[in-house]
Design a protein around this motif. Structure first.
Motif, PDB file in Angstrom:
ATOM      1  N   UNK A 225     -35.086  33.909 -72.060  1.00  0.00           N
ATOM      2  CA  UNK A 225     -34.443  35.147 -71.866  1.00  0.00           C
ATOM      3  C   UNK A 225     -35.048  36.276 -72.445  1.00  0.00           C
ATOM      4  N   UNK A 226     -35.433  37.474 -72.038  1.00  0.00           N
ATOM      5  CA  UNK A 226     -36.116  38.536 -72.464  1.00  0.00           C
ATOM      6  C   UNK A 226     -35.137  39.396 -73.401  1.00  0.00           C
ATOM      7  N   UNK A 227     -33.907  39.601 -72.888  1.00  0.00           N
ATOM      8  CA  UNK A 227     -33.025  40.290 -73.803  1.00  0.00           C
ATOM      9  C   UNK A 227     -31.683  39.546 -73.794  1.00  0.00           C
ATOM     10  N   UNK A 228     -31.145  39.344 -75.041  1.00  0.00           N
ATOM     11  CA  UNK A 228     -30.008  38.729 -75.294  1.00  0.00           C
ATOM     12  C   UNK A 228     -29.125  39.669 -75.971  1.00  0.00           C
ATOM     13  N   UNK A 229     -27.746  39.948 -75.586  1.00  0.00           N
ATOM     14  CA  UNK A 229     -26.805  40.645 -75.973  1.00  0.00           C
ATOM     15  C   UNK A 229     -25.931  39.634 -76.767  1.00  0.00           C
ATOM     16  N   UNK A 230     -25.431  40.043 -77.968  1.00  0.00           N
ATOM     17  CA  UNK A 230     -24.540  39.080 -78.559  1.00  0.00           C
ATOM     18  C   UNK A 230     -23.366  39.880 -79.387  1.00  0.00           C
ATOM     19  N   UNK A 231     -22.105  39.820 -79.049  1.00  0.00           N
ATOM     20  CA  UNK A 231     -21.010  40.511 -79.481  1.00  0.00           C
ATOM     21  C   UNK A 231     -19.844  39.759 -79.586  1.00  0.00           C
ATOM     22  N   UNK A 232     -20.094  38.867 -80.795  1.00  0.00           N
ATOM     23  CA  UNK A 232     -18.909  37.907 -80.884  1.00  0.00           C
ATOM     24  C   UNK A 232     -17.537  38.432 -81.587  1.00  0.00           C
ATOM     25  N   UNK A 233     -16.563  37.778 -81.568  1.00  0.00           N
ATOM     26  CA  UNK A 233     -15.326  38.053 -82.222  1.00  0.00           C
ATOM     27  C   UNK A 233     -15.562  37.888 -83.543  1.00  0.00           C
ATOM     28  N   UNK A 234     -14.893  38.504 -84.373  1.00  0.00           N
ATOM     29  CA  UNK A 234     -14.980  38.253 -85.926  1.00  0.00           C
ATOM     30  C   UNK A 234     -14.452  36.772 -86.418  1.00  0.00           C
ATOM     31  N   UNK A 235     -13.460  36.304 -85.590  1.00  0.00           N
ATOM     32  CA  UNK A 235     -12.837  34.948 -85.918  1.00  0.00           C
ATOM     33  C   UNK A 235     -12.177  34.590 -84.669  1.00  0.00           C
ATOM     34  N   UNK A 236     -12.370  33.340 -84.314  1.00  0.00           N
ATOM     35  CA  UNK A 236     -11.700  32.701 -83.334  1.00  0.00           C
ATOM     36  C   UNK A 236     -11.165  31.385 -83.706  1.00  0.00           C
ATOM     37  N   UNK A 237     -10.005  30.859 -83.286  1.00  0.00           N
ATOM     38  CA  UNK A 237      -9.712  29.495 -83.561  1.00  0.00           C
ATOM     39  C   UNK A 237      -9.031  29.058 -82.084  1.00  0.00           C
ATOM     40  N   UNK A 238      -9.517  29.421 -80.905  1.00  0.00           N
ATOM     41  CA  UNK A 238      -9.135  29.200 -79.655  1.00  0.00           C
ATOM     42  C   UNK A 238      -8.895  27.825 -79.447  1.00  0.00           C
ATOM     43  N   UNK A 239      -7.567  27.284 -78.771  1.00  0.00           N
ATOM     44  CA  UNK A 239      -7.579  26.125 -78.369  1.00  0.00           C
ATOM     45  C   UNK A 239      -8.780  25.470 -77.714  1.00  0.00           C
ATOM     46  N   UNK A 240      -9.498  26.160 -76.736  1.00  0.00           N
ATOM     47  CA  UNK A 240     -10.399  25.669 -76.244  1.00  0.00           C
ATOM     48  C   UNK A 240     -11.572  25.440 -76.885  1.00  0.00           C
ATOM     49  N   UNK A 241     -11.705  25.710 -78.323  1.00  0.00           N
ATOM     50  CA  UNK A 241     -12.869  25.255 -79.226  1.00  0.00           C
ATOM     51  C   UNK A 241     -12.285  24.235 -80.097  1.00  0.00           C
ATOM     52  N   UNK A 242     -13.498  23.237 -80.320  1.00  0.00           N
ATOM     53  CA  UNK A 242     -13.006  22.228 -81.218  1.00  0.00           C
ATOM     54  C   UNK A 242     -13.085  22.530 -82.666  1.00  0.00           C
ATOM     55  N   UNK A 243     -13.840  23.627 -83.026  1.00  0.00           N
ATOM     56  CA  UNK A 243     -13.780  23.879 -84.364  1.00  0.00           C
ATOM     57  C   UNK A 243     -13.678  25.772 -84.442  1.00  0.00           C
TER      58      UNK A 243
END
Length: 316
Positions: A225-243
């Motif tokens: 990719x030539x341009x990547x935009x990354x805007x993550x949450x400050x914190x996540x403990x969603x059930x969809x994530x293992x960690x």
């Protein structure tokens, strides 16, 4: 004090918004300390955010609650009267300290939606069902930066939410746009935003995935990719994530995984809204030219200059 400030701000912003064809903007942003509210305008509708006060003294908490309720009733009455609002034009939301992804969870199912303009872009917003309405107003200038940088580029939008940045990239004549989010609801919303702007899906892809795991599974041979935009949450403990995900703890590995799939001379725009966040330039200065673009991305309708931080990382 409150409604006078709202009137003053609105009359000023009204001229600017009409000139720029912007129909969603912040009118009031905790301007007066005694009135801890934010007021957003969405094509004639008003969303009022009440910020929860901290009550350290339990004996006084009841007095605070009564005073807060009286003040809230005053604010609601003044807003409804000034903007001439009916029940489908006014929405109250309470900002509390968020845990995980709770700010993105559905709170109601009234389905009150509007289409708002941002220059030549259109976005679908849901004013009733979620804490946030589907468009981060504080990233209006960031979307314009993405749009300008996207021409003939393969663009990747991570933690894409409702895909507003993807729309900006597509309308900036990107070669392709890949939109990745963990929520099927928001990906469908992103596709709706593409349709709203008459954008073809032929060169664009919508991927439902845990971004951290998805990046971990990519290799040097994956699509670049030539341009990547990354805007993550400050914190996540969603059930969809293992960690769990913590932006301060995990941003270095996140961005280095992005670097694996970045083209030669490619660019990463990294943003987050953790006030205490510290970016370590030394971790990336060997391979990237780094520019803190926070001030360039702050829109004029936001009084809070700590609403987010942003960096531009360009591969050397």
């Amino acid at each position: 004090m409150f409604i006078n400030r709202v009137k003053k701000n609105y009359l000023f912003l009204k001229k600017w918004s009409k000139r720029e064809n912007i129909t969603a903007f912040r009118i009031y942003d905790k301007d007066i300390p005694q009135y801890p509210f934010a007021v957003d305008f969405y094509s004639g509708a008003i969303v009022l955010y009440q910020y929860e006060r901290s009550k350290n003294n339990s004996e006084l908490s009841n007095e605070y609650e009564i005073a807060d309720q009286l003040q809230l009733e005053e604010v609601i009455s003044d807003l409804k009267k000034y903007f001439v609002l009916n029940e489908n034009d006014f929405f109250l939301k309470v900002r509390k300290k968020q845990k995980g992804l709770s700010q993105y969870e559905r709170e109601n199912e009234k389905g009150v939606t509007r289409v708002v303009n941002e220059g030549d872009m259109k976005f679908l917003v849901n004013l009733s069902d979620y804490l946030d309405c589907g468009l981060f107003l504080d990233h209006r200038k960031t979307r314009q930066i993405v749009k300008k940088l996207s021409f003939d580029k393969n663009v990747l939008n991570l933690f894409a939410y409702t895909g507003s940045v993807s729309v900006a990239a597509a309308l900036g004549n990107a070669k392709s746009v890949t939109t990745v989010d963990m929520s099927n609801t928001y990906l469908k919303w992103a596709e709706s935003n593409f349709k709203l702007n008459n954008i073809s899906n032929s060169n664009n892809e919508f991927i439902r995935a845990n971004i951290v795991e998805w990046l971990d599974n990519l290799t040097m041979n994956s699509k670049k990719f030539d341009l990547i935009f990354v805007d993550p949450p400050s914190f996540s403990n969603s059930k969809k994530m293992s960690e769990s995900f913590d932006i301060q703890r995990d941003y270095i590995s996140l961005l280095k995984n992005c670097e694996k799939i970045l083209s030669e001379k490619g660019t990463i725009i990294f943003s987050n809204n953790l006030r205490s966040f510290k970016f370590d330039n030394d971790e990336f200065s060997k391979n990237f030219n780094i520019e803190n673009i926070t001030k360039k991305t702050l829109p004029q309708d936001f009084r809070n200059e700590k609403i987010h931080q942003a960096w531009l990382l360009t591969k050397k």
